[in-house]
Write a protein that holds these residues in place. Structure first.
Motif, PDB file in Angstrom:
ATOM      1  N   GLN A  12       0.797  -1.228   0.000  1.00  0.00           N
ATOM      2  CA  GLN A  12       0.000   0.000   0.000  1.00  0.00           C
ATOM      3  C   GLN A  12       0.834   1.285   0.000  1.00  0.00           C
ATOM      4  O   GLN A  12       0.274   2.381   0.010  1.00  0.00           O
ATOM      5  CB  GLN A  12      -0.965   0.010   1.184  1.00  0.00           C
ATOM      6  N   SER A  13       2.167   1.163  -0.026  1.00  0.00           N
ATOM      7  CA  SER A  13       3.018   2.354   0.002  1.00  0.00           C
ATOM      8  C   SER A  13       4.257   2.127  -0.850  1.00  0.00           C
ATOM      9  O   SER A  13       4.753   1.003  -0.978  1.00  0.00           O
ATOM     10  CB  SER A  13       3.456   2.687   1.432  1.00  0.00           C
ATOM     11  N   GLY A  14       4.781   3.226  -1.410  1.00  0.00           N
ATOM     12  CA  GLY A  14       6.007   3.160  -2.183  1.00  0.00           C
ATOM     13  C   GLY A  14       7.233   3.050  -1.303  1.00  0.00           C
ATOM     14  O   GLY A  14       7.177   3.264  -0.084  1.00  0.00           O
ATOM     15  N   PRO A  15       8.399   2.755  -1.895  1.00  0.00           N
ATOM     16  CA  PRO A  15       9.590   2.464  -1.097  1.00  0.00           C
ATOM     17  C   PRO A  15      10.090   3.629  -0.252  1.00  0.00           C
ATOM     18  O   PRO A  15      10.470   3.448   0.906  1.00  0.00           O
ATOM     19  CB  PRO A  15      10.627   2.032  -2.143  1.00  0.00           C
ATOM     20  N   LYS A  16      10.123   4.840  -0.800  1.00  0.00           N
ATOM     21  CA  LYS A  16      10.611   5.972  -0.017  1.00  0.00           C
ATOM     22  C   LYS A  16       9.677   6.292   1.139  1.00  0.00           C
ATOM     23  O   LYS A  16      10.132   6.617   2.253  1.00  0.00           O
ATOM     24  CB  LYS A  16      10.797   7.191  -0.918  1.00  0.00           C
ATOM     25  N   ALA A  17       8.380   6.200   0.891  1.00  0.00           N
ATOM     26  CA  ALA A  17       7.422   6.445   1.964  1.00  0.00           C
ATOM     27  C   ALA A  17       7.598   5.425   3.086  1.00  0.00           C
ATOM     28  O   ALA A  17       7.530   5.775   4.275  1.00  0.00           O
ATOM     29  CB  ALA A  17       5.998   6.399   1.419  1.00  0.00           C
ATOM     30  N   LEU A  18       7.847   4.173   2.743  1.00  0.00           N
ATOM     31  CA  LEU A  18       8.015   3.135   3.757  1.00  0.00           C
ATOM     32  C   LEU A  18       9.215   3.425   4.651  1.00  0.00           C
ATOM     33  O   LEU A  18       9.163   3.221   5.867  1.00  0.00           O
ATOM     34  CB  LEU A  18       8.163   1.766   3.088  1.00  0.00           C
ATOM     35  N   VAL A  19      10.299   3.905   4.056  1.00  0.00           N
ATOM     36  CA  VAL A  19      11.469   4.255   4.861  1.00  0.00           C
ATOM     37  C   VAL A  19      11.134   5.406   5.803  1.00  0.00           C
ATOM     38  O   VAL A  19      11.479   5.381   6.995  1.00  0.00           O
ATOM     39  CB  VAL A  19      12.667   4.620   3.957  1.00  0.00           C
ATOM     40  N   ASP A  20      10.438   6.406   5.302  1.00  0.00           N
ATOM     41  CA  ASP A  20      10.042   7.543   6.149  1.00  0.00           C
ATOM     42  C   ASP A  20       9.142   7.081   7.293  1.00  0.00           C
ATOM     43  O   ASP A  20       9.290   7.539   8.443  1.00  0.00           O
ATOM     44  CB  ASP A  20       9.312   8.595   5.316  1.00  0.00           C
ATOM     45  N   TYR A  21       8.211   6.183   6.998  1.00  0.00           N
ATOM     46  CA  TYR A  21       7.314   5.684   8.043  1.00  0.00           C
ATOM     47  C   TYR A  21       8.095   4.908   9.114  1.00  0.00           C
ATOM     48  O   TYR A  21       7.787   5.001  10.311  1.00  0.00           O
ATOM     49  CB  TYR A  21       6.235   4.785   7.445  1.00  0.00           C
ATOM     50  N   ALA A  22       9.097   4.135   8.689  1.00  0.00           N
ATOM     51  CA  ALA A  22       9.895   3.379   9.650  1.00  0.00           C
ATOM     52  C   ALA A  22      10.647   4.316  10.585  1.00  0.00           C
ATOM     53  O   ALA A  22      10.729   4.078  11.802  1.00  0.00           O
ATOM     54  CB  ALA A  22      10.871   2.464   8.920  1.00  0.00           C
ATOM     55  N   VAL A  23      11.199   5.384  10.037  1.00  0.00           N
ATOM     56  CA  VAL A  23      11.910   6.360  10.865  1.00  0.00           C
ATOM     57  C   VAL A  23      10.948   6.987  11.873  1.00  0.00           C
ATOM     58  O   VAL A  23      11.277   7.143  13.060  1.00  0.00           O
ATOM     59  CB  VAL A  23      12.560   7.438   9.980  1.00  0.00           C
ATOM     60  N   ALA A  24       9.756   7.326  11.415  1.00  0.00           N
ATOM     61  CA  ALA A  24       8.757   7.907  12.315  1.00  0.00           C
ATOM     62  C   ALA A  24       8.343   6.906  13.392  1.00  0.00           C
ATOM     63  O   ALA A  24       8.184   7.272  14.565  1.00  0.00           O
ATOM     64  CB  ALA A  24       7.539   8.363  11.521  1.00  0.00           C
ATOM     65  N   ALA A  58      17.449  -0.042   3.285  1.00  0.00           N
ATOM     66  CA  ALA A  58      17.399   1.403   3.492  1.00  0.00           C
ATOM     67  C   ALA A  58      16.940   1.739   4.904  1.00  0.00           C
ATOM     68  O   ALA A  58      17.484   2.648   5.541  1.00  0.00           O
ATOM     69  CB  ALA A  58      16.478   2.047   2.455  1.00  0.00           C
ATOM     70  N   VAL A  59      15.951   1.012   5.395  1.00  0.00           N
ATOM     71  CA  VAL A  59      15.453   1.242   6.753  1.00  0.00           C
ATOM     72  C   VAL A  59      16.545   0.959   7.784  1.00  0.00           C
ATOM     73  O   VAL A  59      16.679   1.683   8.780  1.00  0.00           O
ATOM     74  CB  VAL A  59      14.207   0.376   7.027  1.00  0.00           C
ATOM     75  N   ALA A  60      17.345  -0.082   7.542  1.00  0.00           N
ATOM     76  CA  ALA A  60      18.422  -0.409   8.478  1.00  0.00           C
ATOM     77  C   ALA A  60      19.382   0.750   8.644  1.00  0.00           C
ATOM     78  O   ALA A  60      19.891   1.001   9.749  1.00  0.00           O
ATOM     79  CB  ALA A  60      19.171  -1.654   7.991  1.00  0.00           C
ATOM     80  N   LEU A 311       0.566   8.347  12.162  1.00  0.00           N
ATOM     81  CA  LEU A 311       1.822   8.418  12.900  1.00  0.00           C
ATOM     82  C   LEU A 311       1.944   9.733  13.669  1.00  0.00           C
ATOM     83  O   LEU A 311       2.421   9.762  14.809  1.00  0.00           O
ATOM     84  CB  LEU A 311       2.995   8.249  11.931  1.00  0.00           C
ATOM     85  N   ASP A 312       1.502  10.817  13.057  1.00  0.00           N
ATOM     86  CA  ASP A 312       1.624  12.133  13.695  1.00  0.00           C
ATOM     87  C   ASP A 312       0.674  12.309  14.868  1.00  0.00           C
ATOM     88  O   ASP A 312       1.030  12.931  15.879  1.00  0.00           O
ATOM     89  CB  ASP A 312       1.355  13.239  12.672  1.00  0.00           C
ATOM     90  N   GLU A 313      -0.544  11.771  14.766  1.00  0.00           N
ATOM     91  CA  GLU A 313      -1.587  12.109  15.732  1.00  0.00           C
ATOM     92  C   GLU A 313      -2.022  10.959  16.641  1.00  0.00           C
ATOM     93  O   GLU A 313      -2.373  11.201  17.801  1.00  0.00           O
ATOM     94  CB  GLU A 313      -2.825  12.639  14.977  1.00  0.00           C
ATOM     95  N   ALA A 314      -2.018   9.744  16.126  1.00  0.00           N
ATOM     96  CA  ALA A 314      -2.662   8.655  16.871  1.00  0.00           C
ATOM     97  C   ALA A 314      -1.720   7.582  17.381  1.00  0.00           C
ATOM     98  O   ALA A 314      -1.998   6.956  18.412  1.00  0.00           O
ATOM     99  CB  ALA A 314      -3.731   8.004  15.982  1.00  0.00           C
ATOM    100  N   ALA A 315      -0.627   7.328  16.679  1.00  0.00           N
ATOM    101  CA  ALA A 315       0.211   6.181  17.023  1.00  0.00           C
ATOM    102  C   ALA A 315       0.818   6.306  18.422  1.00  0.00           C
ATOM    103  O   ALA A 315       0.861   5.322  19.176  1.00  0.00           O
ATOM    104  CB  ALA A 315       1.307   6.004  15.974  1.00  0.00           C
ATOM    105  N   GLY A 316       1.306   7.490  18.788  1.00  0.00           N
ATOM    106  CA  GLY A 316       1.891   7.669  20.109  1.00  0.00           C
ATOM    107  C   GLY A 316       0.895   7.420  21.230  1.00  0.00           C
ATOM    108  O   GLY A 316       1.158   6.609  22.133  1.00  0.00           O
TER     109      GLY A 316
END
Length: 329
Positions: A12-24, A58-60, A311-316
């Motif tokens: 459901q997401s492209g590769p760059k977005a997935l890396v950004d989500y992992a960092v978040a 990339a996530v590593a 990630l910004d509002e609910a995950a925490g």
């Protein structure tokens, strides 16, 4: 203590977005991240399928603490077990030991692309047993020749291996699979909170004096400030989830999944997947996993459209609620 993970849903997401989500996810305090490993999404509406191993590499490098895992890789058709062992060893080195190799018997949807027939489930499990044996032996860094019913290995060796062998989890769903894999894998993976499955797994390992295992589950949610939008998105992109693994593993195409789920209604989705902004409802739905004995639970936020907002509002706040409710030991 129950550990909570974030799912890098490659469908459901492209590769760059997935890396950004992992960092978040790491910044928010998730304990680990799991990645699917597909050539196809389940439904066309999901719209993505980047190569999971490149994303994980990339996530590593983009993260420091977050543990990583495939959830799951099929090491029997699209990939030969030797290739999987090499990839997993490299991931372990890139991540400084933060990688766990999650394996499963695969789905026709992703494995048919190599042009081979799709075996029956018993044969797929036989192939997976041989694959696990090959992979774990290669993690020693020694040369291996192997002659099985399904795989041959000729003087293979993985030259770059971590000092500690990569731990292996295997997806199981019934007693026979538990009997096959509990003695040869490190951890249990399952997508349903079956307490009897966990008990059977532990019993088999206790019989052979093997160390305690993690039990790693996964659960989808559709968080959204708008409950109706949450239901619509879950129905559009995740209605395949309720078909069950015997069906999901055998359908060959996204068109097949579209047809097989044509009878699924939005209200059916609401009955199984928490949809909307209510975080307490998510906790209530996740609780059966820790009650069944699962030690690790990875959340799937359905859809790329609300991923960053989740990630910004609910995950925490959700992590806080889950940790407050889950067992502490």
């Amino acid at each position: 203590m129950t550990r909570f993970g974030y799912t890098l849903m490659t469908e459901q997401s492209g590769p760059k977005a997935l890396v950004d989500y992992a960092v978040a996810a790491e910044g928010l305090g998730f304990d680990f991240a799991v990645s699917s490993d597909h050539v196809f999404p389940w439904l066309d509406a999901q719209g993505h399928a980047p190569y999971a191993w490149s994303v994980l590499g990339a996530v590593a490098h983009a993260t420091e603490r977050l543990e990583l895992m495939t959830y799951v890789t099929c090491p029997t058709m699209r990939y030969h077990p030797v290739v999987v062992a090499q990839k997993a060893a490299t991931m372990a080195l890139l991540s400084d030991g933060r990688f766990t190799l999650g394996l499963g018997a695969g789905e026709n949807l992703n494995e048919h692309v190599v042009g081979e027939r799709w075996p029956a489930v018993d044969e797929r499990h036989e192939m997976l047993v041989e694959a696990v044996e090959i992979i774990t032996q290669l993690f020693t860094g020694e040369f291996l020749s192997y002659q099985g019913d399904h795989f041959r290995v000729d003087s293979a060796r993985i030259w770059d291996v971590p000092g500690t062998p990569v731990e292996v989890g295997v997806a199981v769903s019934g007693r026979r699979a538990v009997e096959n894999f509990a003695p040869i894998a490190d951890h249990l993976i399952a997508t349903e909170p079956k307490g009897n499955l966990v008990q059977q797994w532990d019993a088999v390992r206790n019989e052979t004096a093997l160390p305690a295992s993690r039990k790693i589950g996964q659960f989808p949610i559709s968080w959204d400030p708008d409950p109706d939008a949450a239901v619509q998105r879950a129905h559009e992109q995740f209605r395949w989830f309720g078909l069950g693994w015997p069906v999901n593993s055998n359908l060959p195409s996204t068109e097949s999944f579209t047809r097989a789920t044509s009878f699924v209604k939005p209200e059916d989705i609401q009955a199984s997947i928490p949809c909307g902004p209510d975080l307490d409802a998510v906790v209530q739905k996740v609780a059966p996993y820790w009650e069944a004995g699962f030690t690790d639970i990875a959340l799937v936020q359905i859809g790329d459209q609300r991923q960053q907002q989740f990630l910004d509002e609910a995950a925490g706040p959700l992590l806080e609620k889950l940790r407050a409710a889950a067992p502490k030991d």
